[in-house]
Scaffold this motif. Structure first.
Motif, PDB file in Angstrom:
ATOM      1  N   ARG A   1       2.970   2.427  -3.303  1.00 28.74           N
ATOM      2  CA  ARG A   1       2.362   3.206  -4.386  1.00 28.74           C
ATOM      3  C   ARG A   1       2.776   4.671  -4.337  1.00 28.74           C
ATOM      4  O   ARG A   1       2.816   5.348  -5.359  1.00 28.74           O
ATOM      5  CB  ARG A   1       0.832   3.106  -4.304  1.00 28.74           C
ATOM      6  CG  ARG A   1       0.281   1.704  -4.462  1.00 28.74           C
ATOM      7  CD  ARG A   1      -1.219   1.735  -4.664  1.00 28.74           C
ATOM      8  NE  ARG A   1      -1.800   0.416  -4.543  1.00 28.74           N
ATOM      9  CZ  ARG A   1      -2.513   0.017  -3.493  1.00 28.74           C
ATOM     10  NH1 ARG A   1      -2.723   0.843  -2.477  1.00 28.74           N
ATOM     11  NH2 ARG A   1      -3.023  -1.200  -3.445  1.00 28.74           N
TER      12      ARG A   1
ATOM     13  N   LYS B   1       0.822  -1.204   0.000  1.00 24.52           N
ATOM     14  CA  LYS B   1       0.000   0.000   0.000  1.00 24.52           C
ATOM     15  C   LYS B   1       0.856   1.254   0.000  1.00 24.52           C
ATOM     16  O   LYS B   1       0.608   2.190  -0.771  1.00 24.52           O
ATOM     17  CB  LYS B   1      -0.925  -0.014   1.220  1.00 24.52           C
ATOM     18  CG  LYS B   1      -1.808   1.222   1.333  1.00 24.52           C
ATOM     19  CD  LYS B   1      -2.680   1.136   2.573  1.00 24.52           C
ATOM     20  CE  LYS B   1      -3.535   2.385   2.730  1.00 24.52           C
ATOM     21  NZ  LYS B   1      -4.377   2.318   3.957  1.00 24.52           N
TER      22      LYS B   1
ATOM     23  N   MET C   1       6.081   5.019  -6.437  1.00 18.13           N
ATOM     24  CA  MET C   1       6.170   4.593  -7.831  1.00 18.13           C
ATOM     25  C   MET C   1       6.452   5.799  -8.729  1.00 18.13           C
ATOM     26  O   MET C   1       5.835   6.847  -8.607  1.00 18.13           O
ATOM     27  CB  MET C   1       4.865   3.918  -8.273  1.00 18.13           C
ATOM     28  CG  MET C   1       4.587   2.604  -7.568  1.00 18.13           C
ATOM     29  SD  MET C   1       5.805   1.327  -7.991  1.00 18.13           S
ATOM     30  CE  MET C   1       5.090  -0.076  -7.122  1.00 18.13           C
TER      31      MET C   1
END
Length: 433
Positions: free
Chosen positions: A177, A174, A180
């Motif tokens: 992200r 979680k 990224m």
């Protein structure tokens, strides 16, 4: 793996906390977009409070901040200290958090030991200095002698990537992200004419990177090799190369602890002295205060500064980071500093002194060398684990159960150290001379 050297950099040497902390705090104060910080230790003292104050102010003006600390090294910050950071928006990550067993921390292996800071993807700091007051000389006789560098130029993108890859690989799915697309920063324009290489060590694909650079420098040395290192118990290959360099006429100088913060570490180092001195290696023990530096110079251009000691923990277990600098001016500056402390604050060890009591230490010396030869095999016996980070959340966002698992134990409440808020504010206002 191909070494990723970068041209066009500017590197400034920072000696001790007097040089390091004012520059770091000034850069945090002027940060505009992003701060990445990794460190082994943050202490709840005047340096830690000053860091907290600057980070909170940066977060409040919208700067994205990720701080990663080692759970073993930074285990005793108070809930109040941590919650002030996280409530302001600072993302604080614990590296490899582990519960205590009967009140004892057992997670002593594979620590996050590197010290990296990247500001706005434009400027970076690399070295061995933790965020605690005992890195400031005015803190007293136990103040540590240490080094760091401030870097500008294209290589900053590599340091930024090193920090981001840890966040990507070790965070939960979680939280991953959030990072990224940010692993590679835009390469900065040239800021100088220095050639720089970032060398990191982990327990994945970069297990021997730092040791390999020391081996290469020792084999290529033609004139001098000067190493100042806090915890010296290197692998057998390095010991052998130090001897070979001295035997072919290279001046090999080791500056090691003579006033150690951990006496048993120096006792181990001294088991190796006879082996090195017999081949012409010169050994000096730094006696003014504890030596915490991890630096070296070779010939006239090569130098390294970073977090890696020359011991089994740093070379085979911990996450570490050094920079290798190729520049005559920087090499000369660091060499002059090391020469000064050698002449003023060190005692040279002689072979006569090293062999004193040799007969009763001989079994320990034999076992030491056998241990160093077999250490890579011994490592395979230790329990392996995946590096992971745990994000600390503000207390108001967690349940009572989550508070227990996600926050560190309170240093103030558990130790009986009754530090008042007025004392904290006084420390925060005090400047670092």
């Amino acid at each position: 793996m191909k070494d990723n050297w970068r041209n066009g950099n500017d590197v400034k040497l920072l000696v001790n906390g007097e040089d390091f902390f004012p520059r770091v705090f000034d850069c945090i104060r002027n940060a505009e977009t992003e701060i990445l910080l990794e460190t082994f230790i943050i202490e709840e003292d005047k340096i830690g409070w000053r860091l907290q104050k600057e980070l909170i102010a940066a977060a409040q003006r919208g700067v994205s901040i990720d701080i990663t600390v080692d759970d073993y090294g930074t285990w005793d910050l108070s809930d109040e200290f941590i919650d002030s950071l996280t409530t302001a928006g600072v993302r604080l990550h614990l590296f490899d958090p582990q519960p205590k067993l009967w009140g004892v921390r057992l997670n002593i292996f594979r620590r996050l030991h590197r010290k990296l800071i990247v500001i706005d993807q434009k400027l970076a700091f690399v070295g061995g200095i933790n965020f605690c007051f005992d890195h400031v000389i005015s803190s007293g006789p136990d103040a540590k002698q240490d080094y760091a560098v401030e870097i500008k130029g294209p290589v900053v993108a590599d340091i930024h990537q090193t920090c981001m890859l840890l966040l990507l690989r070790a965070s939960s799915r979680k939280e991953r992200r959030n990072y990224m697309g940010q692993a590679r920063a835009a390469e900065q324009p040239a800021a100088g004419d220095m050639r720089v290489l970032v060398v990191d060590r982990d327990n994945g694909h970069h297990r021997t990177n730092i040791e390999r650079q020391y081996l290469l420098a020792t084999r290529l040395a033609q004139k001098r090799l000067v190493i100042a290192n806090a915890y010296f118990f290197p692998g057998y290959r390095l010991l052998r190369e130090f001897r070979r360099a001295a035997q072919r006429g290279v001046e090999v100088i080791l500056i090691l602890q003579g006033q150690p913060d951990m006496a048993w570490v120096s006792a181990l180092s001294r088991l190796l002295y006879n082996y090195l001195l017999r081949s012409g290696v010169k050994i000096y023990e730094y006696r003014r205060r504890p030596l915490h530096g991890k630096v070296a110079v070779m010939d006239d251009k090569w130098a390294t500064v970073g977090s890696s000691n020359l011991d089994p923990l740093s070379l085979s277990l911990n996450l570490e980071a050094n920079v290798i600098i190729e520049d005559e001016g920087f090499n000369q500056q660091l060499h002059e500093n090391l020469t000064t402390i050698t002449e003023q604050d060190c005692e040279q060890l002689t072979l006569k002194a090293a062999v004193r009591g040799y007969w009763w230490r001989m079994p320990l010396i034999f076992l030491s060398f056998h241990f160093l030869r077999k250490f890579p095999t011994i490592l395979n016996w230790l329990p392996a684990h995946t590096h992971k980070l745990k994000l600390v959340k503000p207390l108001q966002e967690t349940s009572d159960t989550e508070q227990t698992s996600l926050t560190m134990p309170s240093k103030l409440s558990n130790s009986g150290n009754n530090v008042t808020q007025d004392e904290k504010l006084a420390y925060e206002k005090e400047s670092i001379s």
